[in-house]
Design an enzyme around this catalytic site. Structure first.
Site: not given
Ligand SMILES: *Cc1c(COP(=O)(O)O)cnc(C)c1O
Length: 482
Positions: A80, A132-133, A223, A266, A389, A455
């Site tokens: 932990y 980004f969303t 990011d 990613k 999209r 969506f």
């Molecule tokens: C996917 C993504 C996120 C969010 O990451 P999650 O692991 O899906 O929460 C943030 N910024 C960018 C550019 C992304 O492609």
């Protein structure tokens, strides 16, 4: 990945890895695909994966792991607190980015949540190259405002501009002059700009952003979720990076920022996320939120196995032969589509190929969701699943008015190291067939429209009876090849 000149003169990507674990796929006959998409309400998000042949919905959490990553998962240290797994991951990030502090989070949006909670105050502004969303959602949830300062070329579907993700420096300076630096919570730069087609920023542009931030005492945030693709494009498209190694480019980029966060779904071929921080005071300010929302500071909601995989995955991200696989497949796909006259975002970016549904289906008005219709039609014609999209992904405003999206795209993501070139060629061929039969495709309308994230869960139906004639045409042209 290498690009090899074949005896025929053709230049094709050549995989620099071999496949040692496979997952069997099924290609359903078109009758079954029709049943599947209609019971999914013509929304590709609602398809069952078992009914999908090539899943090109996303690259999130579905990139293939290497043997080294799988091996590392076996030595994960399940403590932990004080876990050696945590130390290995934190040390790797310090080595790559040169920032002293690391906070783990269960995925990218969780890092965004912590960032926004700590830094965004009501009325403050967060300028960025593009939203980004989830990044936008967390800023606005804290009462902040997102301002997109993408250069003009960024929103042009077809362009020769190599760095369409660049932030408009003049606009940033103008904003600071207008509103004052105090009004700005932080400046966010998104590598491999997701929502405009995986388009990169140049190192030169990143340096300029950084210089403006430092001049005005503004926090700069990267990011880095799609950094791997961006690094490939810096290396191949930017003269100053040609002679630098990937780790050197990574460090040159990292040096420009105060904070770097990422989704390890990613970056690093795993599942998780985190925040790297240069300044101790900011680290301490954010630290308290991790045990509250994510988990203890040594795992932040991630499994230790995934953390080991990410540590190795980050090393693989520094290997050009590994990170160029995605972009080279995408470049192949985009150039084959362009050659066939099919409208697609150019130049090729990272993440995937993006069909321009506005031009592909120029007879379908935006209110009838051309990108959603094209995604449904592509599933019918190929068993491949892409993501809408466009306007369907927008949310109605307080008065119920539906904003029309800047672009109507079908994103065909190519998760890293997952598909073979013949699978990509199959998808290209079926898109080509659809393009020749595009007049048959009509629009969609909602039959169930959730108020938020419509969506994801929304169900639709064809407005006119266009599906049966499309299926008939497919049977006529390609039915026997199944
Ligand atoms: C996917 C993504 C996120 C969010 O990451 P999650 O692991 O899906 O929460 C943030 N910024 C960018 C550019 C992304 O492609």
């Amino acid at each position: 990945m290498a690009k090899v000149t074949f005896f025929s003169g053709q230049q094709l990507p050549l995989e620099m890895h071999k496949v040692r674990i496979i997952q069997k796929l099924t290609l359903l006959p078109i009758e079954d695909r029709l049943r599947a998409i209609s019971s999914a309400g013509y929304n590709t998000f609602l398809l069952q994966n078992a009914d999908v042949f090539l899943d090109m919905l996303t690259d999130s959490g579905v990139n293939a792991m290497s043997d080294q990553q799988q091996a590392a998962m076996l030595i994960a240290d399940d403590a932990y607190a004080g876990s050696a797994t945590y130390t290995r991951l934190a040390n790797k990030l310090v080595e790559l980015f040169g920032m002293d502090y690391f906070l783990p989070a269960h995925q990218g949006r969780a890092a965004e949540h912590i960032l926004a909670q700590s830094l965004v105050t009501p009325g403050s502004i967060v300028p960025m190259n593009y939203h980004f969303t989830t990044s936008k959602a967390h800023v606005t949830a804290m009462g902040g405002e997102v301002l997109e300062l993408i250069t003009e070329a960024g929103l042009e579907v077809t362009s020769d501009e190599q760095f369409k993700g660049n932030l408009d420096i003049t606009a940033l300076r103008g904003l600071i002059q207008d509103k004052g630096a105090e009004a700005i919570a932080y400046v966010r730069v998104e590598a491999g700009t997701n929502l405009i087609g995986g388009q990169p920023l140049s190192l030169a542009n990143i340096r300029e952003v950084s210089a403006v931030c430092r001049e005005h005492g503004l926090l700069s945030v990267l990011d880095a979720s799609l950094l791997a693709d961006n690094l490939h494009f810096n290396k191949t498209r930017e003269a100053e990076c040609r002679d630098l190694s990937i780790p050197e480019i990574t460090r040159a980029i990292a040096d420009c920022f105060d904070i770097i966060y990422f989704s390890a779904r990613k970056l690093g071929f795993g599942r998780g996320g985190g925040i790297c921080i240069r300044d101790e005071a900011i680290y301490k300010q954010m630290r308290g939120l991790v045990p509250m929302y994510e988990g203890f500071l040594t795992y932040g909601g991630m499994s230790v196995r995934e953390m080991e995989a990410i540590t190795v995955g980050l090393d693989e991200t520094m290997d050009e032969d590994m990170i160029n696989q995605g972009p080279q497949f995408i470049e192949h796909m985009v150039s084959e589509l362009v050659e066939r006259g099919i409208p697609v975002i150019t130049p090729a970016g990272g993440l995937g190929a993006h069909l321009d549904a506005k031009r592909f289906l120029d007879h379908v008005p935006q209110q009838e969701y051309p990108a959603g219709a094209l995604a449904a039609a592509l599933y019918l014609a190929s068993g491949a699943r892409g993501m809408e999209r466009g306007t369907m992904s927008e949310q109605r405003d307080a008065d119920g008015v539906e904003p029309l999206a800047n672009m109507e795209l079908v994103r065909l993501a190519l998760p890293r190291r997952v598909f073979t070139l013949s699978q990509v060629n199959y998808a290209i061929d079926r898109i080509d067939w659809l393009y020749h039969n595009r007049e048959l495709i009509g629009g969609l309308r909602f039959v169930e429209e959730p108020e938020i994230l419509r969506f994801f869960y929304g169900r639709l139906e064809p407005i006119t009876n266009w599906v049966d004639p499309l299926v008939d045409a497919f049977r006529r042209d390609l039915g026997e090849s199944l």
